[in-house]
Design a protein around this motif. Sequence first.
Motif, PDB file in Angstrom:
ATOM      1  N   GLU A 145       0.628  -0.919   0.200  1.00 32.96           N
ATOM      2  CA  GLU A 145       0.018   0.280   0.028  1.00 32.96           C
ATOM      3  C   GLU A 145       1.098   1.557   0.182  1.00 32.96           C
ATOM      4  O   GLU A 145       0.579   1.806  -1.120  1.00 32.96           O
ATOM      5  CB  GLU A 145      -0.966  -0.022   0.980  1.00 32.96           C
ATOM      6  N   LYS A 146       1.968   1.172   0.760  1.00 33.00           N
ATOM      7  CA  LYS A 146       2.675   2.389   0.802  1.00 33.00           C
ATOM      8  C   LYS A 146       3.663   2.219   0.992  1.00 33.00           C
ATOM      9  O   LYS A 146       4.671   1.538   1.774  1.00 33.00           O
ATOM     10  CB  LYS A 146       2.171   3.150   2.044  1.00 33.00           C
ATOM     11  N   LYS A 147       4.467   3.362   0.684  1.00 36.36           N
ATOM     12  CA  LYS A 147       6.198   3.407   1.053  1.00 36.36           C
ATOM     13  C   LYS A 147       7.256   4.375   0.621  1.00 36.36           C
ATOM     14  O   LYS A 147       6.805   5.700  -0.119  1.00 36.36           O
ATOM     15  CB  LYS A 147       6.800   2.455  -0.146  1.00 36.36           C
ATOM     16  N   THR A 148       8.076   3.935   1.599  1.00 39.34           N
ATOM     17  CA  THR A 148       8.440   5.863   1.929  1.00 39.34           C
ATOM     18  C   THR A 148      10.386   5.344   1.271  1.00 39.34           C
ATOM     19  O   THR A 148      10.549   4.555   1.940  1.00 39.34           O
ATOM     20  CB  THR A 148       8.734   6.267   2.687  1.00 39.34           C
ATOM     21  N   SER A 149      10.831   6.246   0.750  1.00 40.74           N
ATOM     22  CA  SER A 149      12.452   5.709   0.446  1.00 40.74           C
ATOM     23  C   SER A 149      12.979   7.356   0.705  1.00 40.74           C
ATOM     24  O   SER A 149      12.601   8.425   0.180  1.00 40.74           O
ATOM     25  CB  SER A 149      13.135   5.502  -0.373  1.00 40.74           C
ATOM     26  N   SER A 150      14.410   6.895   1.890  1.00 40.27           N
ATOM     27  CA  SER A 150      15.250   8.482   1.408  1.00 40.27           C
ATOM     28  C   SER A 150      16.933   7.595   1.704  1.00 40.27           C
ATOM     29  O   SER A 150      17.475   6.903   2.821  1.00 40.27           O
ATOM     30  CB  SER A 150      14.823   9.214   2.712  1.00 40.27           C
ATOM     31  N   PHE A 151      18.388   8.398   0.788  1.00 48.65           N
ATOM     32  CA  PHE A 151      18.887   7.732   1.638  1.00 48.65           C
ATOM     33  C   PHE A 151      19.726   9.058   0.870  1.00 48.65           C
ATOM     34  O   PHE A 151      20.037  10.491   0.795  1.00 48.65           O
ATOM     35  CB  PHE A 151      19.357   7.716   0.731  1.00 48.65           C
ATOM     36  N   PHE A 152      20.023   9.551   2.651  1.00 50.72           N
ATOM     37  CA  PHE A 152      21.107  10.933   2.765  1.00 50.72           C
ATOM     38  C   PHE A 152      22.893  11.213   2.652  1.00 50.72           C
ATOM     39  O   PHE A 152      23.338  10.274   3.491  1.00 50.72           O
ATOM     40  CB  PHE A 152      20.847  11.364   3.977  1.00 50.72           C
ATOM     41  N   PRO A 153      23.237  11.785   2.407  1.00 49.02           N
ATOM     42  CA  PRO A 153      24.922  12.235   2.486  1.00 49.02           C
ATOM     43  C   PRO A 153      25.173  12.241   3.442  1.00 49.02           C
ATOM     44  O   PRO A 153      24.273  13.801   4.082  1.00 49.02           O
ATOM     45  CB  PRO A 153      26.135  12.718   1.043  1.00 49.02           C
ATOM     46  N   CYS A 154      26.471  12.095   3.881  1.00 48.22           N
ATOM     47  CA  CYS A 154      27.072  12.172   4.690  1.00 48.22           C
ATOM     48  C   CYS A 154      28.229  13.009   4.661  1.00 48.22           C
ATOM     49  O   CYS A 154      29.328  12.248   4.506  1.00 48.22           O
ATOM     50  CB  CYS A 154      26.968  11.329   6.698  1.00 48.22           C
ATOM     51  N   LEU A 155      28.416  14.047   4.996  1.00 51.57           N
ATOM     52  CA  LEU A 155      30.128  14.174   4.567  1.00 51.57           C
ATOM     53  C   LEU A 155      30.656  15.194   5.181  1.00 51.57           C
ATOM     54  O   LEU A 155      32.160  15.378   5.344  1.00 51.57           O
ATOM     55  CB  LEU A 155      29.984  15.934   3.641  1.00 51.57           C
TER      56      LEU A 155
END
Length: 187
Positions: A145-155
């Motif tokens: 039914e529902k999906k969320t995705s996030s990927f962040f850079p850490c410098l």
Amino acid sequence: MVFLFIGLFALMLILAVLLLPICARTELYIRGAGIKLIATVRLLFLIPLRFRFRIEYEPYRGIMIKKLTGKKEKLVKVLGEKNKKRRIKRKYSHAFLRSLRVREIESMGEIGIKGEPALTVFLSGVLGIITETLLEIIIVMFDGEKKTSSFFPCLSRNTFILNFTGIFSLTPAKLLNEVIHCHKEEE
């Protein structure tokens, strides 16, 4: 008269167990080389059962699954060893997967390579696309039914963090139907 009420109550309880879905909330944490899986299963929307596992790899033994109870670890299974009942387990696992439904799935990640900002941003974009694609495949496979995705850079530091969280449901009556259907196909 009392036996009639007890019988009706037992029948309703059995029907509730078979027809109401069993919901599970899962969390998978990947921190560097360690993996931790936490699953909370709710039976009849009331009774929570919590399972915590750690997955480790040893070169000569294979993948080891350990159950976490408080501060103790108990070895549950070692993957990579030969198993004679593999065919039977495969048949039931296919029936289980056909009756499983994904309600919600979410992934969040962070990657960082200190001193390499361009590579960090590039890798976070690539891993974001890969996790988004994997979640889309899971949603399509399991009627999600529902999906969320996030990927962040850490410098600022060297890091690799990947979290998967999901809510899955399984109706026991549908699972029994799939198992019976598998037996009929064999005969």
